[in-house]
Enzyme design. Structure first.
Site, PDB file in Angstrom:
ATOM      1  N   HIS A 262       0.400  -0.708  -0.181  1.00  0.00           N
ATOM      2  CA  HIS A 262      -0.212  -0.029   0.003  1.00  0.00           C
ATOM      3  C   HIS A 262       0.863   1.209  -0.058  1.00  0.00           C
ATOM      4  CE1 HIS A 262       1.299  -0.139   4.552  1.00  0.00           C
ATOM      5  NE2 HIS A 262       1.153   1.398   4.135  1.00  0.00           N
ATOM      6  N   ASP A 292       0.533  -7.762   1.190  1.00  0.00           N
ATOM      7  CA  ASP A 292       0.797  -6.599   1.681  1.00  0.00           C
ATOM      8  C   ASP A 292       2.090  -6.114   1.536  1.00  0.00           C
ATOM      9  OD1 ASP A 292       0.635  -3.496   1.602  1.00  0.00           O
ATOM     10  OD2 ASP A 292       0.184  -4.004   4.032  1.00  0.00           O
ATOM     11  N   SER A 369       4.624   1.934   8.307  1.00  0.00           N
ATOM     12  CA  SER A 369       4.384   1.517   7.262  1.00  0.00           C
ATOM     13  C   SER A 369       5.936   0.679   6.002  1.00  0.00           C
ATOM     14  CB  SER A 369       3.632   0.992   6.003  1.00  0.00           C
ATOM     15  OG  SER A 369       2.093   1.624   6.873  1.00  0.00           O
TER      16      SER A 369
END
Length: 519
Positions: A262, A292, A369
């Site tokens: 993402h 992911d 992230s």
């Protein structure tokens, strides 16, 4: 007259004696001739001179049964010049075979058993030349034995190299591992530790100093929407803006970087900023929305790659450190410390995919992230993801276990997609129950737009069909089918419940899963 006849007989005898000395014949034939001549002369002479003849004859020839010597034994030469001609033998037959012989030795008959014959020498066997087939068979057997010996030695040597730590075996399968995962060993076994094992904890300061150079900032740039009037061509040279920022982990010294899918989603271009402020253009190697995870690449050398540790060695309450860029480049290389709150925690992402994650109370915020979750040995054991963080809670963050991420990252690095993943082989769109009733379908499900798997098309599934179940799982979201197939392999079979929009019939079929091609 009688005297003349006697004189003639003497001359005959003398002549015979002289002939015997000059040209000897066999004893048997001479004796017979002499006796025959004497008998004839005796018959011719009658009574005259008989005494004289008998006297001479008896003085020269004795009865064969006596021990006197024959004239040949009294030969002036001192011995019989032809001893084998002086005797004869007679074989004795019994039951059709000879078992002995009677031999005349010149004076008496002698019987003896037949002497055993010496065994005939065996003729040596000639070695026949080996046929082509046999030669090939011998060569084949020799080759196989040589291969067995060489293979056995090679296996033993290979095992010794592994045990000595000279060869690293970190994963199975045909895909080359993108990085090596190190296992922990106890202090007692530290003397036998290899390059893939770790002993000795580090301090928090040492951990930060070791890992921070391996964590980068990833910037996602996208083109802004440009309004244009009808008939005008869109501006392809529109400026790109920073659409988002995240973190990444350097996997190799030549520029391969791990991050979240993402973080790079929708990017028109990517940039990477190192811990020292150096900036590089980056290219997307591969991305996987299911896990992911993504891999990007920068053209750089002599980077500081991270050291990776096994997430399977983690235990609840182990201390960990999260390193990343919360909020973006403004707060780059931030460190937070916490504990492992839980392991194998099942989490569903915003896209509906289900994963098992490491739960930690170390702060993981937007910008973290793709960053590193590190153990007390300075090893990356997880990849942080704020996308699966629970909203509305504090101290509740999640990270993808590195053991789960390694095969995905390795496949993305080598192929650009997850090569061994099973797919159903369709494209489509999930429709809810309200939309389904509007278009005449009895229930919600996955609307089939196209089919790429021959097994699915041969089962009668075509465009316009609605898949409502896969095995016993109800299709109730866009990611329901994909999430279910995560644990499957290409070649496995699944059962589908399908509604045909044209025939208005519901049927059940079994199909074989295909392998993902990244398309």
């Amino acid at each position: 007259m009688a005297d003349q006849m006697n004189e003639n007989n003497r001359e005959l005898l003398e002549n015979e004696s002289s002939e015997q000395h000059t040209a000897p014949q066999s004893a048997a034939s001479q004796s017979t001739d002499s006796q025959s001549a004497a008998s004839q002369q005796s018959a011719q002479s009658g009574a005259y001179g008989a005494q004289s003849y008998d006297s001479y004859y008896s003085s020269e020839y004795q009865t064969p049964y006596g021990n006197q010597q024959t004239p040949y034994q009294q030969s002036p030469y001192g011995r019989n010049p032809y001893p084998q001609q002086n005797a004869y033998s007679q074989q004795v037959w019994q039951n059709g075979q000879t078992n002995g012989q009677t031999v005349w030795d010149g004076s008496t008959y002698r019987y003896s058993q037949q002497a055993p014959q010496p065994p005939k020498p065996k003729k040596p066997k000639e070695k026949k030349p080996m046929s082509r087939g046999k030669r090939f068979a011998v060569k084949l057997v020799a080759g196989v034995l040589a291969c067995v010996l060489v293979s056995g030695g090679s296996i033993a040597a290979f095992a010794a190299l592994i045990n000595g730590g000279y060869i690293t075996v970190s994963s199975t399968g045909s895909t080359t591992p993108a990085f090596t995962i190190n296992k922990l060993v106890s202090d007692e076994d530290s003397s036998t530790a290899s390059q893939t094992t770790t002993t000795g904890e580090l301090s928090l300061n040492e951990i930060a100093e070791k890992v921070i150079p391996s964590v980068v900032c990833v910037q996602n740039y996208q083109k802004t929407n440009q309004s244009y009037y009808f008939g005008q061509i869109p501006d392809t040279e529109a400026e790109e803006e920073d659409a988002g920022e995240g973190s990444g982990i350097i996997a190799t010294s030549d520029g391969y970087i791990i991050t979240n899918a993402h973080v790079v989603d929708g990017a028109d271009s990517l940039k990477v900023v190192l811990y020292d402020g150096s900036t590089y253009e980056a290219t997307l190697v591969g991305s996987d929305n299911v896990t992911d995870l993504a891999v990007i690449k920068i053209e750089a050398t002599n980077l500081v790659p991270a050291t990776f540790g096994s997430s399977e060695d983690l235990e609840v309450a182990d201390q960990v450190m999260a390193i990343g860029n919360p909020g973006g480049l403004q707060f780059s290389s931030s460190v937070t410390v916490g504990y492992v709150s839980a392991l194998n925690r099942t989490i569903t992402t915003e896209d509906g995919y289900t994963m098992e994650c490491i739960q930690t109370d170390a702060a993981i915020n937007p910008g973290n992230s793709g960053g590193a979750l590190v153990n007390m040995y300075g090893q990356v054991v997880g990849i942080n993801s704020s996308k699966i963080a629970a909203t509305g809670y504090e101290g509740l963050g999640f990270a993808i276990p590195i053991d789960t991420a390694q095969p995905i990252i390795s496949s993305l690095k080598e192929y650009g997609y997850v090569k061994d993943r099973a797919v159903l082989g369709i494209t489509g769109q999930y429709i809810d129950s309200m939309t389904a009733r509007f278009y005449g379908y009895p229930t919600a499900g996955m609307y089939v737009a196209s089919v790429t798997n021959p097994s699915v098309s041969s089962a009668g599934i075509t465009q316009g069909c609605l898949i409502t179940k896969i095995d016993d799982v109800t299709v109730d979201s866009q990611s329901a089918i994909t999430s279910y197939l995560v644990s499957k392999k290409a070649g496995d079979t699944v059962t589908l419940e399908v509604y045909n929009g044209l025939s208005r019939q519901t049927f059940t079929v079994e199909v074989t899963l295909a392998e993902s091609t990244g398309e």
